[in-house]
Enzyme design. Structure first.
Site, short mmCIF file in Angstrom:
data_model
loop_
_atom_site.label_atom_id
_atom_site.label_comp_id
_atom_site.label_asym_id
_atom_site.label_seq_id
_atom_site.Cartn_x
_atom_site.Cartn_y
_atom_site.Cartn_z
N ASN A 10 30.28 -136.82 14.90
CA ASN A 10 31.64 -136.29 14.85
C ASN A 10 32.62 -137.11 15.67
OD1 ASN A 10 31.25 -133.78 13.25
ND2 ASN A 10 29.84 -133.28 14.91
N ASP A 94 21.39 -135.32 10.86
CA ASP A 94 20.77 -135.50 12.17
C ASP A 94 19.59 -134.56 12.33
OD1 ASP A 94 22.46 -133.29 12.10
OD2 ASP A 94 23.15 -133.52 14.16
N ARG A 95 19.69 -133.36 11.79
CA ARG A 95 18.58 -132.41 11.88
C ARG A 95 17.37 -132.93 11.10
NH1 ARG A 95 20.34 -126.67 10.00
NH2 ARG A 95 18.31 -126.15 10.91
N ASP A 114 18.03 -130.00 19.98
CA ASP A 114 19.09 -131.01 20.05
C ASP A 114 20.32 -130.37 20.69
OD1 ASP A 114 21.10 -132.88 19.63
OD2 ASP A 114 20.40 -133.43 17.63
#
Length: 240
Positions: A10, A94-95, A114
């Site tokens: 982000n 990302d997960r 995370d």
């Protein structure tokens, strides 16, 4: 073989270089410093590349224009785990990368915590099945929400451990965010430990070092977990 991994979050872009499976160089740029990361990418030397982006379509296209022949990670990209998730299209890249890296490292039941913009838990089984997890607001998001949705609470950014009982408004807010997140994470981890045997726990994310989780079972801190997961996904494409 020289490989490039680009992880566009982000607010930051991480660019990692691998040589024969070894991470040997890593650069982090604020997304707003376009000229810097664009020049870096255009001058990078590599044989294969993968790009993971949570940016909007226009920004992602801008990024991809700097990565020649780069693979853009999407819901259709083959990955080294089986994804049991209602909609892979909405699954954060990302997960998914974290789950891949955790499975590649452990080959047993694995949980990823995370701690970043959001606090995310992701679980992958010993058979390599990604089951999903949970998402809650991250530390700064919690501070920002208290300021935005009230009339008098200040906007704080002091992500530092503090005493349980705050003796001022600032200290009370800090305790609520920092201790609240700490005990939330501890409670979630303990719930997973009760349900799953032989669980290996990985901790990553930009704020992973802001919380003291040392009282828990052995934790594996890995600041490069997402990057390594993306590299594993790229390797799967290279072998096909």
């Amino acid at each position: 073989m020289r490989s490039l991994v680009v992880d566009a979050g982000n607010t930051r872009i991480k660019i990692a270089a691998y040589l024969f499976s070894e991470l040997y160089d890593l650069h982090v740029f604020p997304f707003g410093e376009r000229e810097k990361w664009q020049d870096f990418l255009k001058n990078a030397v590599y044989d294969t590349a993968i790009v993971s982006s949570v940016l909007n379509d226009r920004q992602t296209a801008e990024l991809m224009s700097c990565v020649e022949d780069g693979l853009l990670l999407s819901e259709n990209t083959p990955v080294p785990v089986t994804v049991e998730y209602d909609s892979r299209r909405t699954l954060g890249k990302d997960r998914l990368a974290n789950a891949v890296a955790a499975y590649e490292k452990s080959r047993t039941n694995a949980l990823v915590v995370d701690i970043g913009t959001c606090i995310k838990f992701d679980f992958v089984t010993s058979e390599g099945i990604f089951r999903g997890g949970s998402i809650s607001p991250g530390l700064q998001m919690r501070f920002s929400a208290m300021h935005e949705f009230t009339g008098n609470l200040p906007l704080l950014k002091n992500k530092v451990p503090t005493k349980l009982i705050g003796n001022s408004t600032v200290n009370s807010m800090t305790s609520g965010v920092m201790n609240g997140a700490k005990y939330e994470i501890e409670g979630m981890i303990n719930a997973y430990l009760e349900e799953f045997k032989d669980l290996v726990i990985f901790v990553t994310g930009g704020d992973a070092d802001k919380l003291d989780l040392s009282a828990l079972a052995p934790l594996n801190y890995d600041e490069h977990l997402t990057i390594n997961g993306l590299y594993s996904i790229l390797q799967k494409q290279n072998k096909q």
